[in-house]
Write an enzyme that holds these catalytic residues in place. Structure first.
Site, PDB file in Angstrom:
ATOM      1  N   ALA A  14       0.858  -1.197   0.000  1.00 28.73           N
ATOM      2  CA  ALA A  14       0.000   0.000   0.000  1.00 28.73           C
ATOM      3  C   ALA A  14       0.888   1.239   0.000  1.00 28.73           C
ATOM      4  O   ALA A  14       2.036   1.183   0.451  1.00 28.73           O
ATOM      5  CB  ALA A  14      -0.880  -0.017   1.241  1.00 28.73           C
TER       6      ALA A  14
ATOM      7  N   GLY B 267       0.803  -5.111   0.964  1.00 30.34           N
ATOM      8  CA  GLY B 267      -0.300  -5.205   0.009  1.00 30.34           C
ATOM      9  C   GLY B 267       0.132  -5.821  -1.313  1.00 30.34           C
ATOM     10  O   GLY B 267      -0.689  -6.424  -2.020  1.00 30.34           O
TER      11      GLY B 267
END
Ligand SMILES: CC(C)(COP(=O)(O)OP(=O)(O)OC[C@H]1O[C@@H](n2cnc3c(N)ncnc32)[C@H](O)[C@@H]1OP(=O)(O)O)[C@@H](O)C(=O)NCCC(=O)NCCSC(=O)C[C@@H](O)CCCCCCCCCCCCC(=O)O
Length: 719
Positions: A61, A100
């Site tokens: 992320a 992520g």
């Protein structure tokens, strides 16, 4: 933010294009969602490959987005569309798949990794957890014990380990993307259901409760007071005990508790502060991105004491040939054996061969004439160091850089005795130098930008976190340490015990309180420095009233402890007692209690109950206050640099962000108010007087730490 191509006539290739690490920012999430929709709806497309540009799959992320309101498509639905589709999707992992990015790969049906790739879920190090299904999917794929270890430590694993664990389907030495394209074509037509991780059942060990309990105990011991690892364990428990959809819900609830916590903010601040610290700048305008470092192929280290030995090891293990110098044969032989032992143990641990052929040991400075750089690590004595630098100036070729490992002496005074003051800088290592990650690079007023660039780049090569600092007594770290230590001993005078002060600091998050730490480091070092500077011993000016030096409060208790031969762990006695010299198990010592009581009654001090809050405020606010003064004096370029120094050199608890970040989290107004209060109570302690910068920041509305630089810019920089 993602490129879409049709390749081999039937494979959609989606390339994430968000340099430098292809983080999953809002535009990237958008682009993945659009590209997947396009691939799934195009009848020509039979399979999909997802890869990252520039040989980096995805760093996770976009952490910068966490600081503001969340915008753009949420990640989980974007990833769910990948798994749910009826065309095989293959992740082609080159470089790294982290956080992520790793979770994205876990939503794909297959994973191919390039042999040099690293994979991991480092969210815990940022104070959060892998909240895009990582805590639910990894246990389903590799089982609870292995997943728990990866998630609670944030450890990166190699492609080979990922293959062994069953995370990836193939490891290739070739281009992962090419391999994945071939692989994808072969996967067409094969059933996808077994490849959807969400449908797998988590293999549940019979001793689940005991396993999770042991993991909980372990993280509580290793990182006391830190929330994220405990939340990770709870999330993994959900993977073992709940159906997938419920587990996902639990994961997001746990994430919500962490996401806005002060700990998450502190840890994310540390991540960026560490990277900011490398971006040094000098008053001349020279800085990290416009100054070229010299290449260092050979170096010399003078002095084979604890520091010198660690420096030799740090240099040799990154392939730099080192000449190690001592003044006596016996010391040289002893140093040689120690260095060789350290290098051999280090090489064994890393599974490589020890670089002993890079070492040369000598008694003669004449042997240094051709080296690229010298690091002097002799005894902390200015006269001795000056003699060494004068000698170096004569024997080394004109271009050799001369660095000193002083922990606080004037680097410019040393530069002044050489024929090349522009090639002199400080390289302040922390003990043990081959273990500790911090390096203060001390910029003297005459150090050239090339010299600083070289010292910074050499630090990086040795795996250090290097921070450029100005040339003032104690530089940044040790200059701040003094008022902190002073407060601890003043608190002893006023009624506290070493155990109480240490416990308060350890509950705050320090691995060791100030007295246990001093016992470990050795009390005699500071005693010698105090004697040399006339604060104690025969040179004390008799005009000083007791407990005062030059009108300031002075606590002689540390001197009294040393006078009794109590130098810490190495003598088996210090602020604590130990079963034998060298032992590490500190036990409260009634003799110290006695000493404190006698001392207080001698000076008529009525001991009072001191709260943990007062201990923390006096020790840590004074620390930050000196940090503000350092910024004011231009001896550090920004608060992040100070915090990085305290995180890596003084074990400041990372989940508190460092002393300057901590002050900003407490609230600058509150810090100012408490300092004013304590200074009023102790007017003979100038370090408690709030600094001008702190007052200025409060007057400006207490901006967040990242904005302090704008207020410091106008001040004089020595960097
Ligand atoms: C990737 C690295 C190993 C590369 O190392 P290298 O040495 O090559 O380079 P640098 O470290 O110097 O980095 C270069 C450059 O890139 C920047 N950078 C690196 N990674 C990131 C990143 N992930 N985001 C942003 N920027 C990054 C770095 O700062 C450098 O920049 P500079 O300007 O200095 O050049 C190494 O960089 C590394 O280790 N990176 C971090 C990897 C990592 O930790 N990844 C995990 C990120 S967190 C994550 O992925 C979370 C996921 O699980 C997804 C979660 C989804 C849920 C989201 C939110 C739900 C919120 C719900 C709560 C709501 C509550 C409420 O109601 O409010």
């Amino acid at each position: 933010m993602a490129r879409y191509e049709l390749v081999k006539r039937s494979v959609a290739l989606i390339t994430l294009t968000n340099p430098p690490v292809n983080a999953l920012s809002s535009p990237v999430r958008h682009a993945i969602a659009n590209s997947m929709e396009r691939a799934l709806s195009d009848p020509k497309v039979r399979a999909v490959v997802i890869c990252g540009e520039n040989g980096r799959f995805c760093g996770g992320a976009d952490i910068r987005e966490f600081a503001g309101p969340l915008r753009g498509p949420p990640l989980i639905p974007v990833l769910e569309a990948i798994e749910a589709g009826d065309k095989p999707v293959v992740a082609a992992i080159e470089g790294m798949a982290l956080g992520g990015g790793f979770e994205l790969a876990l939503f794909c049906h297959y994973r191919i990794a390039q042999s040099k790739a690293r994979l991991g879920l480092p969210e815990v190090t940022l104070g959060i957890l892998p909240a895009a299904g990582g805590t639910q999917r990894l246990p389903r794929l590799i089982g609870i014990p292995a997943a728990l270890e990866m998630i609670t430590t944030g450890r990166h694993i190699s492609a080979q380990e990922a293959l062994k664990l069953g995370i990836v389907d193939q490891v290739t030495d070739q281009n992962a993307c090419e391999t994945a394209l071939e692989f994808a074509l072969k996967a067409v037509g094969k059933p996808l259901s077994p490849r959807r991780v969400s449908t797998l059942t988590t293999p549940c060990p019979p001793d689940l409760d005991a396993l999770l309990e042991a993991a909980t105990m372990q993280v509580k011991k290793k990182t006391p007071g830190v929330m994220a690892p405990l939340a990770c364990i709870q999330a993994v428990r959900a993977a073992a005990t709940m159906p997938y959809s419920k587990g996902m819900k639990r994961e997001s609830e746990l994430m919500a508790t962490l996401f806005n916590s002060g700990q998450a903010r502190a840890l994310q601040y540390c991540f960026f502060a560490q990277r900011t610290a490398g971006k040094w700048t000098l008053p001349s305008g020279a800085q990290w991105n416009n100054s070229k470092p010299r290449e260092i192929r050979s170096a010399a280290v003078i002095g084979l004491g604890t520091m010198g030995r660690g420096i030799v090891v740090s240099l040799a293990r990154v392939g730099i040939s080192v000449i190690a110098v001592e003044s006596e044969k016996k010391l040289l032989e002893n140093g040689r054996q120690m260095v060789i032992g350290m290098l051999e143990r280090d090489a064994k641990r890393r599974g490589v061969s020890a670089s002993l052929n890079l070492l040369k040991f000598t008694l003669s400075l004449q042997d240094l004439k051709d080296v690229d750089l010298v690091i002097e690590a002799v005894f902390e004595d200015m006269a001795l160091k000056k003699r060494v630098f004068q000698e170096l100036s004569k024997v080394c070729r004109p271009g050799t850089l001369l660095c000193t490992n002083t922990s606080g002496l004037d680097v410019d005074a040393l530069a002044g005795v050489t024929d090349r003051p522009h090639l002199v800088a400080g390289m302040h290592f922390f003990s043990p130098a081959h273990v500790m990650k911090l390096l203060e690079v001390v910029c003297g007023p005459r150090s050239s930008s090339e010299t600083i660039a070289t010292a910074m780049s050499l630090g990086k090569k040795m795996g250090k976190v290097s921070v450029a600092v100005g040339n003032c007594p104690g530089f940044v770290g040790n200059r701040m340490l003094k008022p902190y230590l002073d407060q601890a001993t003043f608190l002893l005078e006023e009624g506290a015990t070493p155990e109480q002060i240490d416990k308060a600091l350890e509950d705050f998050g320090f691995a060791m309180g100030v007295f246990r730490m001093s016992d470990l480091a050795g009390l005699d070092v500071g005693w010698r420095v105090r004697k040399e500077s006339g604060l104690t011993g025969p040179d004390v000016d008799p005009k000083n009233p007791p407990r005062k030096r030059q009108g300031r409060r002075y606590c002689p208790i540390p001197d009294m402890v040393c006078e009794q031969g109590r130098f810490g762990q190495k003598t088996g006695r210090g602020w604590y007692k130990y079963d034998k010299p060298g032992d590490t198990n500190a036990k409260p010592d009634p003799l110290i209690q006695n000493l404190l009581e006698t001392y207080r009654s001698r000076y008529g001090i009525q001991p009072r109950n001191i709260s943990d809050q007062e201990i923390i405020e006096r020790c840590l606010f004074v620390l930050a206050n000196e940090g503000f003064r350092i910024l004011e004096d231009g001896m550090a370029a920004r608060p992040e640099d100070i915090d990085v120094i305290y995180l890596f050199g003084y074990a400041f608890p990372r989940h508190r962000g460092g002393p300057m970040f901590y002050a900003s989290m407490v609230g600058l107004e509150r810090v100012l108010e408490r300092l004013e209060h304590y200074h009023q109570a102790h007017p003979d302690v100038p370090h408690l007087e709030p600094s001008a910068l702190l007052k200025k920041l409060v007057a400006c509305g207490s901006p967040p730490v990242q904005q302090w630089r704008e207020h410091i810019k106008t001040m004089r920089s020595h960097l």
